[in-house]
Design a protein around this motif. Structure first.
Motif, PDB file in Angstrom:
ATOM      1  N   TRP A   5       7.901  94.471  46.373  1.00 24.02           N
ATOM      2  CA  TRP A   5       8.617  95.911  46.340  1.00 24.02           C
ATOM      3  C   TRP A   5      10.281  95.265  46.768  1.00 24.02           C
ATOM      4  O   TRP A   5      11.172  95.665  46.027  1.00 24.02           O
ATOM      5  CB  TRP A   5       8.208  96.902  46.953  1.00 24.02           C
ATOM      6  N   ILE A   6      10.340  94.390  48.054  1.00 25.66           N
ATOM      7  CA  ILE A   6      11.621  94.310  48.477  1.00 25.66           C
ATOM      8  C   ILE A   6      12.184  93.237  47.445  1.00 25.66           C
ATOM      9  O   ILE A   6      13.397  93.408  47.123  1.00 25.66           O
ATOM     10  CB  ILE A   6      11.263  93.405  49.882  1.00 25.66           C
ATOM     11  N   ASN A   7      11.421  92.439  46.864  1.00 22.02           N
ATOM     12  CA  ASN A   7      11.918  91.656  45.806  1.00 22.02           C
ATOM     13  C   ASN A   7      12.647  92.255  44.661  1.00 22.02           C
ATOM     14  O   ASN A   7      13.853  92.094  44.196  1.00 22.02           O
ATOM     15  CB  ASN A   7      11.034  90.407  45.211  1.00 22.02           C
ATOM     16  N   ALA A   8      11.851  93.287  44.134  1.00 25.72           N
ATOM     17  CA  ALA A   8      12.266  93.827  43.088  1.00 25.72           C
ATOM     18  C   ALA A   8      13.702  94.815  43.280  1.00 25.72           C
ATOM     19  O   ALA A   8      14.557  94.788  42.592  1.00 25.72           O
ATOM     20  CB  ALA A   8      11.138  94.829  42.527  1.00 25.72           C
ATOM     21  N   LEU A   9      13.517  95.364  44.574  1.00 24.88           N
ATOM     22  CA  LEU A   9      14.725  96.100  45.225  1.00 24.88           C
ATOM     23  C   LEU A   9      15.945  95.208  44.972  1.00 24.88           C
ATOM     24  O   LEU A   9      17.203  95.852  44.696  1.00 24.88           O
ATOM     25  CB  LEU A   9      14.463  96.884  46.183  1.00 24.88           C
ATOM     26  N   SER A  10      15.840  94.089  45.407  1.00 21.23           N
ATOM     27  CA  SER A  10      16.780  93.221  45.746  1.00 21.23           C
ATOM     28  C   SER A  10      17.318  92.570  44.330  1.00 21.23           C
ATOM     29  O   SER A  10      18.735  92.674  44.152  1.00 21.23           O
ATOM     30  CB  SER A  10      16.272  92.170  46.571  1.00 21.23           C
ATOM     31  N   VAL A  11      16.506  92.520  43.388  1.00 17.27           N
ATOM     32  CA  VAL A  11      17.153  92.262  42.196  1.00 17.27           C
ATOM     33  C   VAL A  11      17.701  93.217  41.501  1.00 17.27           C
ATOM     34  O   VAL A  11      19.036  93.207  41.188  1.00 17.27           O
ATOM     35  CB  VAL A  11      15.852  91.714  41.397  1.00 17.27           C
ATOM     36  N   LEU A  12      17.434  94.413  41.825  1.00 17.39           N
ATOM     37  CA  LEU A  12      18.074  95.813  41.209  1.00 17.39           C
ATOM     38  C   LEU A  12      19.658  95.684  42.069  1.00 17.39           C
ATOM     39  O   LEU A  12      20.458  95.827  41.133  1.00 17.39           O
ATOM     40  CB  LEU A  12      17.417  96.935  41.534  1.00 17.39           C
ATOM     41  N   PHE A  13      19.532  95.720  43.076  1.00 16.58           N
ATOM     42  CA  PHE A  13      21.165  95.776  43.660  1.00 16.58           C
ATOM     43  C   PHE A  13      21.821  94.815  43.432  1.00 16.58           C
ATOM     44  O   PHE A  13      23.001  95.127  42.956  1.00 16.58           O
ATOM     45  CB  PHE A  13      20.673  95.805  45.388  1.00 16.58           C
TER      46      PHE A  13
END
Lengths: 129, 117
Positions: A5-13
């Motif tokens: 989830w943290i990786n996915a949020l980072s990619v989004l941001f």
């Protein structure tokens, strides 16, 4: 699971930032803007990828966010092809040839330079730790 | 306007990331299959969008945003250099030519299909 989830949020941001920066380049410099983002991005992604291979002190969410998110979103393969297609429609064969050669050869050369610089800088900094 | 591009690009990047992670779990080839598929599908879809002549804001969100963020020029080149570094020169050269040729070809097909709609 939490890391996913943290990786996915980072990619989004970071993808959000990279895409907007690309848009600023293309509204300012038109087709040349796409050339610029793709060339700068090739250097940056190769640099980051090889820097993080030799320098292992950054968190995974940050390396994925910067590389896959920011630079991946900053550069674009689809608009590169669309620009060339538009140049074909406009019958701009001279500029088309320039666009094609500088993007393909320049991208490859800058990625090669980026990988060498990134790897050596990473090694140097890792050795000093 | 610029936020439409940013939000689209964020989603496009996430699709690319998740697709790459999913593909890499299933295939262990030297061929960078995930990026290859992403760039070809993205080019076809962008041609289609350009062909159907969408209102400006839709095009900015879907085309410049989502597809621009989904496809990637930097990963393609970094992967080619990676193949060269691993002495896989032939695969690198084929990957490069096949990406550029079929990307342009698929975009053109997308455009003509979109134009007919």
């Amino acid at each position: 699971m939490r890391e996913r989830w943290i990786n996915a949020l980072s990619v989004l941001f970071f993808g959000f930032l990279g895409g907007m920066l690309r848009y600023l380049f293309t509204i300012t410099f038109d087709f040349n803007g796409t050339i610029m983002v793709n060339l700068i991005g090739c250097f940056l992604l190769a640099f980051l990828t090889y820097f993080f291979i030799s320098f292992k002190s950054f968190a995974q969410w940050l390396t994925i966010g910067l590389g896959t998110g920011f630079v991946g979103s900053f550069t674009t393969f689809s608009s590169f092809n669309l620009d060339m297609f538009k140049l074909v429609l406009l019958n701009e064969s001279g500029y088309l040839l320039f666009y094609l050669l500088i993007s393909i050869l320049g991208g490859l050369l800058l990625a090669a330079i980026g990988s060498i610089v990134g790897f050596h800088l990473g090694n140097k900094l890792q050795g000093e730790e | 306007m610029i936020y439409l591009v940013g939000i689209g690009a964020a989603l496009g990047s996430l699709f690319r990331y998740e697709f790459t992670v999913a593909i890499k779990k299933r295939f262990i080839y030297n061929w960078p299959l995930a990026t290859f598929i992403i760039n070809l599908v993205g080019s076809f879809l962008l041609g289609l969008l350009f062909g159907v002549d969408l209102p400006a804001n839709y095009y900015l969100f879907l085309g410049t945003g989502i597809l621009g963020g989904f496809t990637t020029f930097s990963t393609l080149n970094t992967e080619i250099i990676g193949l060269f570094n691993n002495k896989k020169i032939r695969i690198g050269i084929i990957y490069m030519f096949l990406s550029y040729l079929s990307g342009f070809f698929l975009l053109a097909i997308g455009y003509f299909l979109g134009h007919m709609m």
